[in-house]
Write an enzyme that holds these catalytic residues in place. Structure first.
Site, PDB file in Angstrom:
ATOM      1  N   CYS A 129     -36.889  69.664  12.950  1.00 15.88           N
ATOM      2  CA  CYS A 129     -35.460  69.605  13.273  1.00 15.88           C
ATOM      3  C   CYS A 129     -34.610  69.748  12.017  1.00 15.88           C
ATOM      4  O   CYS A 129     -34.937  69.194  10.968  1.00 15.88           O
ATOM      5  CB  CYS A 129     -35.117  68.262  13.908  1.00 15.88           C
ATOM      6  SG  CYS A 129     -36.141  67.851  15.326  1.00 15.88           S
ATOM      7  N   SER A 130     -33.486  70.456  12.157  1.00 18.60           N
ATOM      8  CA  SER A 130     -32.515  70.480  11.065  1.00 18.60           C
ATOM      9  C   SER A 130     -31.843  69.109  11.010  1.00 18.60           C
ATOM     10  O   SER A 130     -31.754  68.410  12.015  1.00 18.60           O
ATOM     11  CB  SER A 130     -31.491  71.589  11.280  1.00 18.60           C
ATOM     12  OG  SER A 130     -30.876  71.456  12.536  1.00 18.60           O
ATOM     13  N   CYS A 154     -22.365  75.247  17.084  1.00 18.79           N
ATOM     14  CA  CYS A 154     -22.996  75.543  15.792  1.00 18.79           C
ATOM     15  C   CYS A 154     -22.730  76.969  15.340  1.00 18.79           C
ATOM     16  O   CYS A 154     -23.110  77.335  14.228  1.00 18.79           O
ATOM     17  CB  CYS A 154     -24.495  75.281  15.876  1.00 18.79           C
ATOM     18  SG  CYS A 154     -24.883  73.727  16.672  1.00 18.79           S
ATOM     19  N   HIS A 192     -27.558  71.403   7.864  1.00 15.87           N
ATOM     20  CA  HIS A 192     -26.845  72.045   8.970  1.00 15.87           C
ATOM     21  C   HIS A 192     -25.552  71.293   9.302  1.00 15.87           C
ATOM     22  O   HIS A 192     -25.477  70.591  10.304  1.00 15.87           O
ATOM     23  CB  HIS A 192     -27.778  72.119  10.185  1.00 15.87           C
ATOM     24  CG  HIS A 192     -27.209  72.819  11.368  1.00 15.87           C
ATOM     25  ND1 HIS A 192     -26.225  73.785  11.292  1.00 15.87           N
ATOM     26  CD2 HIS A 192     -27.495  72.710  12.694  1.00 15.87           C
ATOM     27  CE1 HIS A 192     -25.929  74.219  12.503  1.00 15.87           C
ATOM     28  NE2 HIS A 192     -26.670  73.580  13.376  1.00 15.87           N
ATOM     29  N   LYS A 224     -32.870  74.167   8.347  1.00 16.15           N
ATOM     30  CA  LYS A 224     -33.911  73.147   8.241  1.00 16.15           C
ATOM     31  C   LYS A 224     -33.881  72.424   6.889  1.00 16.15           C
ATOM     32  O   LYS A 224     -33.902  71.196   6.851  1.00 16.15           O
ATOM     33  CB  LYS A 224     -35.278  73.818   8.457  1.00 16.15           C
ATOM     34  CG  LYS A 224     -36.463  72.921   8.209  1.00 16.15           C
ATOM     35  CD  LYS A 224     -36.583  71.854   9.294  1.00 16.15           C
ATOM     36  CE  LYS A 224     -37.472  70.717   8.863  1.00 16.15           C
ATOM     37  NZ  LYS A 224     -36.767  69.713   8.046  1.00 16.15           N
ATOM     38  N   ILE A 265     -28.848  66.069   9.936  1.00 17.55           N
ATOM     39  CA  ILE A 265     -27.411  65.825  10.061  1.00 17.55           C
ATOM     40  C   ILE A 265     -26.834  65.911   8.653  1.00 17.55           C
ATOM     41  O   ILE A 265     -27.353  65.274   7.730  1.00 17.55           O
ATOM     42  CB  ILE A 265     -27.168  64.463  10.728  1.00 17.55           C
ATOM     43  CG1 ILE A 265     -27.495  64.588  12.221  1.00 17.55           C
ATOM     44  CG2 ILE A 265     -25.748  63.972  10.499  1.00 17.55           C
ATOM     45  CD1 ILE A 265     -27.649  63.282  12.932  1.00 17.55           C
TER      46      ILE A 265
END
Lengths: 132, 387
Positions: free
Chosen positions: B210-211, B87, B336, B332, B213
């Protein structure tokens, strides 16, 4: 994880918690290392079989998994500190609500995953609450 | 060493872009950046492309050449290099571009990042992302990426007075900012209740911790500072570029609740720029999970260990706070697309420093920072930008 050799060559380490110890500095390593990060080229690496007794440093309950582990959710994943010092990531064989930081654990031999319906079955070490 | 400036930026909308391919996304971002800089493709001396896992997500490797080709530059024979650090791929691509210009080897350099993640299902993308950690000793036993960060969160909450509500406030704040960013994947504001009632992914982290997809691409154009005004009236200077590594496995870290690579990269960046945390007007940090933003604020030196939760609750990191954090909406809410995130962070800071950030503009922003993490902290890139 499609290659059989990729798993097969780690069988001693995964089945019996075989790691390494550097005879120069006395540090233990699991997962095993072939080069001591402390002593580097001055290090002398030897195999070491861990007793497997340890303590839960932190944990989580996995609810959304990768395809290979989907069927097992929810499962408890933890970082365990072995009594000799090194830490490793492993599953705990207990109910989610039983898991806690500081819990004493012992190793158990378990099925970890399988490569689909006809692929290799992977075994290894999980940890169970140690009541002794 | 030459001073370096950003002279152009471009970013696609982030989200589930089922109608666009990897190539489409990159060309869109790259074209925006070139138009912004007012340059033609032939002027480019080199390209660095951040991409984590095209091999897993779209079954395509050799991304450097692919990007150059589909940018219409195959016959220009520009050196084009893929940079991979999970990342942090985008942050490292930016750093490679900065080094290339600073060294004097290249003049005009494009740094880009791109990821197309929705061409595979959730299980396959979860598995691909798990490759950012140690496949043999973490992924093998069923560790997922949210799972590893969840173990960090448990460790942190065991040691420091962070409440579940304070953790949720990170997401609430970032969605507020994302709702003011036209390219963000999520444009709706949320409440603490939204976070706390969302499904558990890996205890104690819930879906809204969670960020997502995401598909997306971002690109920036760099030039030597002394030539920047030939291209733009608003050059943004690169004041520092720093990078640090740590163990690939979370279990081997000195302290699970501190990303030492962030601490080291942050210190190196401040030293290089001759600045302190008090000089930073805004920061884009790597909030792949809410707990990650808490760690980043502390590890970069903006407050003492254990204080970030309380300061988030008190509004320090809000748009109108003392230190606005993730004005873009962060990973977020902005989304991402793993390889693109580090470049999007630069895109956001440059917009803020130019005063072009619209509804999320931080008043009088002159110095901004970006913080991009690979894996659970095995790679960190930190950059400081200023006008």
């Amino acid at each position: 994880m499609s290659s059989v050799a990729r798993f097969w060559r780690k069988i001693p380490q995964r089945y019996n918690l075989v790691g390494t110890r550097c005879e120069n500095c006395g540090r233990y390593y699991y997962p095993p290392r072939t080069l001591c990060p402390q002593c580097r080229r001055a290090g002398r690496i030897r195999e070491h079989r861990f007793s497997g007794k340890g303590t839960v440093v932190t944990y989580t309950v996995i609810r959304t998994a990768s395809e290979q582990f989907e069927q097992m959710t929810p499962y408890v994943l933890a970082i365990v500190q072995l009594d000799e010092g090194p830490r490793l990531t492993a599953q705990l064989v207990c109910r989610p609500e039983e898991a806690r930081i500081g819990m004493r654990v012992r190793p158990v031999f378990r099925r970890i995953s399988a490569d689909g319906e006809s692929g290799a079955i992977h075994y290894g070490t999980k940890f169970a609450p140690d009541t002794e | 060493m030459r001073e370096v400036a950003v002279i152009g930026i471009g970013c696609t909308p982030f989200g589930e872009k089922w109608g666009s391919s990897f190539r489409d996304l990159f060309v869109q971002a790259g074209t925006l950046a070139l138009e912004d800089a007012g340059i033609s493709g032939e002027e480019i001396g080199a390209m660095y492309v951040g991409n984590m896992s095209a091999g897993r997500f779209i079954e395509q490797e050799h991304i450097g050449a692919l990007i150059a080709d589909y940018s219409g530059l195959a016959t220009a024979h520009i050196p084009s290099t893929r940079v991979e650090a999970a990342c942090a791929s985008g942050g490292l691509a930016f750093r490679q571009a900065v080094i290339a210009v600073a060294s004097g080897i290249e003049d005009i350099v494009v740094a880009a990042g791109v990821e197309k993640m929705t061409d595979v299902g959730t299980g396959a993308s979860v598995d691909a992302l798990a490759g950012a950690a140690d496949r043999e000793w973490e992924g093998f036993v069923g560790a997922t990426f949210p799972g590893l960060y969840a173990m960090i969160a448990h460790d942190y909450m065991h040691k420091y007075p962070l409440t579940r509500e304070e953790l949720a406030m990170v997401a609430v704040k970032n969605h507020y900012n994302g709702a003011r960013n036209p390219i963000a994947q999520f444009s709706q504001e949320i409440t603490v209740e939204t976070v706390l009632s969302s499904p558990l992914v890996a205890d104690p982290l819930r879906l809204f911790d969670c960020s997502p997809i995401t598909d997306g691409a971002a690109a920036v154009v760099l030039a030597p500072l002394d030539r920047a005004r030939e291209y733009t009236d608003t050059p943004v200077r690169v004041l520092a570029s720093a990078q640090a590594s740590d163990t690939i496995s979370l279990h081997d870290r000195r302290d699970l609740s501190t990303l030492d690579a962030t601490v080291v990269a942050g210190k190196r960046a401040f030293q290089m720029a001759g600045l302190t945390p008090a000089d930073i007007d805004l920061v884009e940090v790597h909030d792949c999970f809410t707990i990650a933003e808490i760690l980043a604020i502390e590890d970069l030196g903006f407050c003492r260990k254990g204080e970030a939760g309380r300061l988030t609750r008190e509004g320090m990191t809000a748009l109108d706070g003392d230190l606005p954090v993730n004005t873009s909406g962060g990973l977020k809410a902005c989304g991402h697309p793993v390889g693109a995130t580090g470049i999007k962070q630069v895109w956001e800071v440059v917009q803020q420093l130019r005063g072009e950030a619209g509804k999320r503009q931080v008043d009088g922003a002159e110095v901004g920072m970006t913080h991009n993490v690979g894996g659970t902290g095995a790679t960190v890139a930190v950059h400081i930008l200023g006008v």
